[in-house]
Design a protein around this motif. Sequence first.
Motif, PDB file in Angstrom:
ATOM      1  N   LYS A   1       0.810  -1.207   0.000  1.00  0.00           N
ATOM      2  CA  LYS A   1       0.000   0.000   0.000  1.00  0.00           C
ATOM      3  C   LYS A   1       0.849   1.265   0.000  1.00  0.00           C
ATOM      4  O   LYS A   1       1.867   1.360   0.689  1.00  0.00           O
ATOM      5  CB  LYS A   1      -0.931   0.017   1.214  1.00  0.00           C
ATOM      6  CG  LYS A   1      -1.913  -1.142   1.254  1.00  0.00           C
ATOM      7  CD  LYS A   1      -2.821  -1.166   0.027  1.00  0.00           C
ATOM      8  CE  LYS A   1      -3.845  -2.287   0.105  1.00  0.00           C
ATOM      9  NZ  LYS A   1      -4.678  -2.357  -1.123  1.00  0.00           N
ATOM     10  N   ARG A   2       0.389   2.228  -0.796  1.00  0.00           N
ATOM     11  CA  ARG A   2       0.993   3.562  -0.824  1.00  0.00           C
ATOM     12  C   ARG A   2      -0.167   4.546  -0.694  1.00  0.00           C
ATOM     13  O   ARG A   2      -0.679   5.051  -1.687  1.00  0.00           O
ATOM     14  CB  ARG A   2       1.745   3.793  -2.141  1.00  0.00           C
ATOM     15  CG  ARG A   2       2.776   2.734  -2.472  1.00  0.00           C
ATOM     16  CD  ARG A   2       3.519   3.057  -3.747  1.00  0.00           C
ATOM     17  NE  ARG A   2       2.653   3.014  -4.923  1.00  0.00           N
ATOM     18  CZ  ARG A   2       2.608   2.034  -5.814  1.00  0.00           C
ATOM     19  NH1 ARG A   2       3.357   0.963  -5.635  1.00  0.00           N
ATOM     20  NH2 ARG A   2       1.800   2.081  -6.852  1.00  0.00           N
ATOM     21  N   GLU A   3      -0.558   4.818   0.530  1.00  0.00           N
ATOM     22  CA  GLU A   3      -1.751   5.625   0.768  1.00  0.00           C
ATOM     23  C   GLU A   3      -1.397   6.918   1.472  1.00  0.00           C
ATOM     24  O   GLU A   3      -0.272   7.086   1.972  1.00  0.00           O
ATOM     25  CB  GLU A   3      -2.761   4.817   1.598  1.00  0.00           C
ATOM     26  CG  GLU A   3      -3.221   3.541   0.909  1.00  0.00           C
ATOM     27  CD  GLU A   3      -4.089   2.658   1.792  1.00  0.00           C
ATOM     28  OE1 GLU A   3      -3.890   2.704   3.033  1.00  0.00           O
ATOM     29  OE2 GLU A   3      -4.949   1.930   1.256  1.00  0.00           O
TER      30      GLU A   3
ATOM     31  N   GLU B   1       1.405   8.327  -0.883  1.00  0.00           N
ATOM     32  CA  GLU B   1       0.900   8.338  -2.254  1.00  0.00           C
ATOM     33  C   GLU B   1       1.093   9.713  -2.891  1.00  0.00           C
ATOM     34  O   GLU B   1       1.504   9.829  -4.053  1.00  0.00           O
ATOM     35  CB  GLU B   1      -0.579   7.957  -2.266  1.00  0.00           C
ATOM     36  CG  GLU B   1      -1.197   7.954  -3.655  1.00  0.00           C
ATOM     37  CD  GLU B   1      -2.675   7.650  -3.640  1.00  0.00           C
ATOM     38  OE1 GLU B   1      -3.214   7.336  -4.720  1.00  0.00           O
ATOM     39  OE2 GLU B   1      -3.300   7.729  -2.566  1.00  0.00           O
TER      40      GLU B   1
END
Length: 494
Positions: A228-230, A234
């Motif tokens: 995840k790259r949130e 991100e």
Amino acid sequence: MVLLFSLPVLAENERQIDVDNLVTTQHKTTILGQTIKYSASIGTQPVWDEEGNAVATLHYTYYQRSDVQDISRRPLVISFNGGPGSASVWMHVAYTGPRILNIDDEGYPLQPYGVKSNPYSILDVADIVYVNPVNTGFSRVLKDKEGKLLAKDKQKEMFFGINADIKYLAEWLNTFVTRNNRWLSPKYLIGESYGTTRVSGLALALQESQWMYLNGVILVSPTEIGIKREGPVEVANRLPYFAATAWYHKKLAPEFQAMTLEQFLPQVEAFTMSTLLPALTKGGFIGAEEKQQVIQQMARYAGISSKAIMQNNMDVSLDFFWKELLRDEGKTIGRLDSRYLGIDKKEAGVEVDYFPELTSWLHSFTPAINYYLREELNYKTDIKYNMFGSVHPWDNSNDNTGENLRQAMAENPYLKVLIQSGYYDGACNYFDAKYSMWQLDPSGKMQDRLDFKTYESGHMMYLRHADLKQSNDDLREFIKAATPAEGQPAIYKH
């Protein structure tokens, strides 16, 4: 010479692909100055359900060098594209295969359409099979004995989701490797875009459900593979891509334009990690002075105004950037390759009307693959070649493919990974790919088995002639390095 084997399942006058067939032709080409003779086998192979019924058939093209006496030492590269829903056409006739598109040196389409020899193909060092998942290329779901297709929900359960896709493809590859006597060969998976999700998951599935161990996995323009790259990560990770694109379009200050990308981007990456990311984590509570300083530096690197960045609260979306960077010139830029330019109906707005790079690519790929398969490889069918097939809604749940790849590497000391990214790819940007590589193995114990290469082009970096050569050279060296010397054991040493 043409060899044809066919087990037809066609009703009279019905347009349907054969379940199990093969056409083989003989060819020769020149790769890096060396004459290479090879066979091209193109056909279909069934997907069976648990009761042994053929429920789908996958179309594939298999290239095998003809002058190799001992294929047990001959590497096999298994190639997938992405989408999901995309045929295995892009890398087939533009990157690793023996024939590539008739395009110019930057990757733009030329007429007459068609194919030409690829002087940099990896066929000199490895055999290659290009696999089309269900509903892509000529691959199709099959009708049952009563002439009915599986229900849509059953098709989704069997084929159209991250884990379903991996499960049936692992079974299919077992059959392919068995039929073609490749169990002893060093094996490599290469995937592009969503194909990187596919091959990351397959690395573990092949080991644990098929007992098939790989030597290498190549991720071309990788997705997040479940890493995840949130939130602030991100947002921050976009800036190096913005900077590379602005540099290409000469939207930066002279001091930056005077640098090469290799000189310029490390400072952008350092700013991203050390300054921008901490600032973004503060959200609306960041101090006014700090916020202004960060925005001004972002503007210098991204090539857009500080006002535009301020109005977006430092969260500049990709859609907005593609519209904004060249707004004053009346142009938009491409998503998958920001070197490509488009023209929108209105200069105003925050989203582009279309993606100019994709329309450019379909210009040349579609006629080339249809001509090549039917006329040069002699595969005759009335079935439409699906550049993009019907696979949606796709089940994206339970994406553990990055963790699966890490586990496969841990279980298999032979297994190495190569990542290839283009600086101008806005869909799967290079800094996201680098971030995923950093996060793939938190222990850091396998970092010497991870390699990262970048290129001055976009998602399909091989379309640019200079990168076609370099990226194939990088593949060739990776395959050689990941194929162990005879007698070298797969073992961790004290």
